[in-house]
Design a protein around this motif. Structure first.
Motif, PDB file in Angstrom:
ATOM      1  N   ILE B  48       0.312   3.263  -4.514  1.00  0.00           N
ATOM      2  CA  ILE B  48      -0.654   4.375  -4.541  1.00  0.00           C
ATOM      3  C   ILE B  48      -1.990   4.003  -3.902  1.00  0.00           C
ATOM      4  CG2 ILE B  48       0.378   5.449  -6.584  1.00  0.00           C
ATOM      5  CD1 ILE B  48      -2.383   4.353  -7.968  1.00  0.00           C
ATOM      6  N   VAL B  55      -2.613  -7.228   0.839  1.00  0.00           N
ATOM      7  CA  VAL B  55      -1.230  -6.778   0.959  1.00  0.00           C
ATOM      8  C   VAL B  55      -0.668  -7.129   2.331  1.00  0.00           C
ATOM      9  CG1 VAL B  55       0.265  -4.737   0.935  1.00  0.00           C
ATOM     10  CG2 VAL B  55      -1.678  -4.865  -0.624  1.00  0.00           C
ATOM     11  N   SER B  56       0.583  -7.579   2.367  1.00  0.00           N
ATOM     12  CA  SER B  56       1.276  -7.693   3.647  1.00  0.00           C
ATOM     13  C   SER B  56       2.717  -7.243   3.470  1.00  0.00           C
ATOM     14  CB  SER B  56       1.212  -9.135   4.172  1.00  0.00           C
ATOM     15  OG  SER B  56       1.954  -9.982   3.322  1.00  0.00           O
ATOM     16  N   SER B  58       5.666  -4.241   4.749  1.00  0.00           N
ATOM     17  CA  SER B  58       5.531  -2.854   5.170  1.00  0.00           C
ATOM     18  C   SER B  58       6.137  -1.894   4.156  1.00  0.00           C
ATOM     19  CB  SER B  58       6.159  -2.662   6.555  1.00  0.00           C
ATOM     20  OG  SER B  58       7.541  -2.447   6.431  1.00  0.00           O
ATOM     21  N   ASP B  65       3.441   4.907   7.965  1.00  0.00           N
ATOM     22  CA  ASP B  65       3.020   3.662   7.335  1.00  0.00           C
ATOM     23  C   ASP B  65       2.122   3.989   6.140  1.00  0.00           C
ATOM     24  OD1 ASP B  65       2.031   1.247   6.582  1.00  0.00           O
ATOM     25  OD2 ASP B  65       1.195   0.711   8.546  1.00  0.00           O
ATOM     26  N   LEU B  67       0.776   2.190   3.870  1.00  0.00           N
ATOM     27  CA  LEU B  67      -0.313   1.270   3.521  1.00  0.00           C
ATOM     28  C   LEU B  67      -1.629   1.562   4.240  1.00  0.00           C
ATOM     29  CD1 LEU B  67       1.720  -2.062   3.347  1.00  0.00           C
ATOM     30  CD2 LEU B  67       0.969  -0.624   1.447  1.00  0.00           C
ATOM     31  N   THR B  68      -1.574   2.351   5.328  1.00  0.00           N
ATOM     32  CA  THR B  68      -2.824   2.651   6.045  1.00  0.00           C
ATOM     33  C   THR B  68      -3.528   3.869   5.463  1.00  0.00           C
ATOM     34  OG1 THR B  68      -1.639   4.023   7.625  1.00  0.00           O
ATOM     35  CG2 THR B  68      -1.942   1.709   8.226  1.00  0.00           C
ATOM     36  N   SER B  70      -5.358   6.368   2.594  1.00  0.00           N
ATOM     37  CA  SER B  70      -6.194   6.284   1.394  1.00  0.00           C
ATOM     38  C   SER B  70      -5.401   6.841   0.211  1.00  0.00           C
ATOM     39  CB  SER B  70      -7.466   7.113   1.590  1.00  0.00           C
ATOM     40  OG  SER B  70      -7.138   8.487   1.614  1.00  0.00           O
TER      41      SER B  70
END
Lengths: 487, 258
Positions: B48, B55-56, B58, B65, B67-68, B70
């Motif tokens: 979330i 973090v690494s 995917s 993606d 993780l990019t 907000s």
């Protein structure tokens, strides 16, 4: 591939709060009648003669001035600022209305435009909201509305200068009766040099038919503001009074030392609400208004009730303790406050409740929000005298911190000289929860909106004490003041 | 729907997720079980967008993606977390909060906002799912709510916000059997073809009510074993430790569910 997320938290974004441009930063070009800089007895005589004052008032001013010269500015408050050069201040500036104002249509168009920019169109106010507005620009009232309607029920609502001319006996009887000229450094200065303000008198048994409202505005450059407000509610009278303020951007600090005196006789009630939004200074703390105000109510009669409700988001430095002297038996004093300090704003504020009469009751609810480099100090006095049998006080001070550079402090003073007195004090300090923010954002609410929502929720207890339209304005103001604080 | 590959997450130099692999198809319900400190809740937090983690790896969610984005963008994309410890927001009405949330999501998706009247009708409909009455809506968000009320309030929000990916973090913790039944039936009513769920739990008990398509066992930041719903029963019998040892040789194949 992934984007690494770092742990800087919200503070970086929060820091931007301080950088928000002041929304009401503009200067209106009015012709002003300006006294030379500095303060001496001649200046006071000039002010008094400009205002065509009776001798007793000039004498009162001069007594105040002479006493003031023996005082030094207080240093105990938890704020820091450079020394004020009282000889570098202009103590009198009057806008020149083109002619005497009989109706709203005759009000200086430039002035009306200024109010429009503030979203306070006098005409609209008059027509839509039924609020009588006594507009003050700099030190002289230029427009007063609804006088006739108020006059019908015997309510006097006018500028202080006018009251001096037309109701000198009332002014003489009550001026300085709650805040004497020698009360404190700033009140003393005000007594010497005040130029105008509002006067309000509600006769016996009259419930004022509308909320009375004054919009103060600081306008001329480097003009100290020394308003004086006096409200008297006779036996059984009721009045709700609204005070709201904004100011244009200035480079040099502006000193504002107002005095407000309220007098409530037997069974009378005065509700005084303030929304204060003076220029808070820029991101580095330059400019901004010094707001050193003395506000006090005298609940002199039995069952009298005085309530202060304030929402303060402006000024670079705020120093005020609206209080109530509970002299009449069973009298009630209330203080509800929201104080927001952002950028490099500093506030040392709270309330003073002095219990003298029997079974007197006071309530203090203070909500302080600090963001950016804002510093907020609650300082409150609950004083129960020997005579205050059965007196009760409840105090609650909550502080909310946003970001890691802000600060909150609570300094309660409690003096009880009566065994039957009851004092309750609750205090809390919380950091605006990253957990709360995440919760809101996880539900899809953008960060800035989430901060505003959390802060407004924090202040709800106070907002609900404000008159309806003022509460809406206060919420908006808080939201605007927090804009740019995040995201 | 959701594809997690070699997901690592650390906080203050402490690695909590150490290469998580997981794939979830539309409409599937997967359970993640594991002992305390195994990284289950961290996985939910990373999904979330909670700040504070390095973090690494995917995470691909519906082709983008994740993780990019907000946290609010993830929410708008349909990711929802039923929090383990829902936070209290004093002075903010529950109803107002949920309407603001729904309208924020709708705005971000370019949809028209609901006015208070329409929202009330919607909320009343959804409240039946978790057997909540109007008094909940008039109170401040989670303030003074019992543990069970908080969890029901989470499921109510899920029902109103209609996510595509719902993550339930220990939704059963602190619930008595009646409350568990209410919450579980609310969740089951929300199961649909287009909605995937990741159910994080300690206990097999919840999975008696919410029957998963897949069960994953997480220990020390990795998924060490995956299987059908029977795996949960087995875990209940033998415990995580037994599983971990028994599965030591199977680690290389673990994690990818299908």
């Amino acid at each position: 591939m992934s984007a690494p997320t770092t742990s800087t938290g919200i503070s970086d974004e929060v820091r931007e709060l301080a950088n928000q441009e002041y929304q009401y930063g503009f200067v209106t070009d009015l012709e002003t009648d300006v006294a030379p800089r500095g303060l001496n007895e001649d200046i006071i005589r000039l002010i008094s003669s400009k205002k065509n004052e009776p001798d007793w008032l000039l004498e009162w001013r001069l007594r105040a001035y002479r006493h003031w010269t023996t005082l030094t500015a207080p240093t105990w408050q938890h704020v820091t600022y450079g020394p004020v050069d009282y000889q570098d201040i202009i103590y009198y500036a009057a806008p020149k209305p083109k002619k005497r104002v009989e109706s709203m249509d005759e009000v200086d168009p430039e002035l009306r435009e200024m109010f429009d920019k503030l979203g306070i169109s006098l005409g609209e106010q008059e027509r839509l909201s039924g609020v009588a507005v006594d507009a003050i620009v700099d030190s002289v009232s230029v427009a007063t509305t609804f006088k006739d309607k108020l006059a019908e029920v015997g309510v006097i609502f006018c500028s202080f200068s006018e009251a001096v001319q037309e109701h000198p006996d009332l002014v003489r009887q009550y001026l300085g009766s709650v805040v004497p000229y020698n009360d404190n450094f700033f009140a003393c200065l005000n007594a010497a040099v005040f130029t105008d303000g509002s006067f309000c008198y509600i006769p016996k048994g009259v419930r004022c038919p509308m909320e009375l409202s004054t919009y103060f505005r600081i306008n001329a450059a480097d003009t100290g503001q020394f308003e004086r407000t006096l409200i008297i509610a006779e036996e059984g009278a009721y009045v709700s009074y609204l005070e709201g303020c904004t100011a244009p951007v200035r480079d040099t600090n502006q000193l504002h030392a107002a005095v407000v005196e309220l007098v409530a006789l037997n069974d009378a009630q005065i509700k005084y609400s303030t929304v204060q939004n003076w220029y808070p200074g820029d991101a580095d703390g330059n400019g901004g208004v010094y707001n050193f105000v003395t506000k006090r109510g005298m609940a002199s009669g039995r069952n009298a009730k005085i309530s202060w409700t304030q929402v303060e988001t402006g000024s670079s430095i705020t120093w005020k303790y609206p209080g109530v002297v509970l002299k009449g038996d069973n009298s009630v004093g209330e203080f509800y406050s929201v104080a927001l300090t952002a950028r490099r704003q500093q506030a040392d504020t709270g309330s003073k409740m002095v219990h003298i009469g029997k079974n007197t009751k006071s309530t203090i609810i203070s909500k302080a929000i600090s963001a950016g480099h804002g510093q907020n100090t609650y300082r409150g006095l609950v004083d129960m005298r020997h005579s205050a049998v059965g007196a009760r006080n409840f105090t609650q001070c909550d502080s909310l911190l946003i970001g890691k550079d802000s600060g909150a402090h609570t300094l309660p003073y409690i003096e009880v000289k009566n065994q039957t007195g009851q004092v309750e004090h609750e205090a809390s300090t919380s950091k605006i929860g990253e957990e709360q923010l995440l919760y809101c954002r996880q539900r899809g609410i953008p960060e800035e909106e989430a901060v505003s929502m959390i802060v407004n929720g924090f202040c709800r207890e106070v907002f609900k004490m404000l008159p309806m339209e003022f509460a809406v304005e206060a919420q908006k103001l808080l939201t605007v003041s927090l804009e740019g604080s995040v995201g | 729907m959701l594809k997690i590959e070699e997901l690592h997450a650390s906080i203050e130099d402490k690695e909590i997720l150490r290469g998580v692999n997981l794939q979830l198809k539309p409409g599937e319900v997967h359970a993640i079980m594991g002992p305390n400190g195994s990284g289950k809740s961290t996985l939910a937090s990373v999904l979330i967008g909670r700040e504070g983690y390095l973090v690494s790896g995917s995470v691909t969610y519906e082709g983008q993606d994740l993780l990019t984005l907000s946290p609010e963008e993830r929410a708008a994309a349909g990711v929802f977390l039923a929090f383990q410890h829902p936070v209290e927001i004093p002075g903010v009405g529950n109803m107002y909060f949920m309407r603001t949330a729904l309208n924020s999501l709708r705005r971000q998706r370019g949809e028209e906002e609901l006015d208070p009247v329409d929202f009330l009708a919607l909320a009343q409909e959804k409240m039946k799912l978790v057997e909540m009455d109007q008094t909940f809506m008039n109170r401040s968000v989670n303030e003074g709510f019992s543990g069970g009320e908080k969890k029901r309030n989470e499921i109510l929000q899920m029902a109103i916000l209609e996510p595509k990916l719902a993550i339930l973090d220990e939704t059963d913790s602190g619930l008595d059997i009646d409350a568990l039944r209410v919450v579980a039936s609310g969740v089951n009513a929300l199961r649909s073809e287009g909605r995937s769920m990741l159910v994080i739990t300690h206990h097999q008990r919840l999975l008696d009510y919410i029957v998963p398509d897949q069960v994953h066992v997480m220990t020390a930041g990795r998924i060490v074993r995956s299987g059908g719903k029977d795996l949960a029963v087995e875990l209940e019998a033998h415990g995580y430790t037994g599983t971990q040892e028994a599965d030591a040789g199977r680690l290389s194949t673990a994690g990818i569910s299908r």
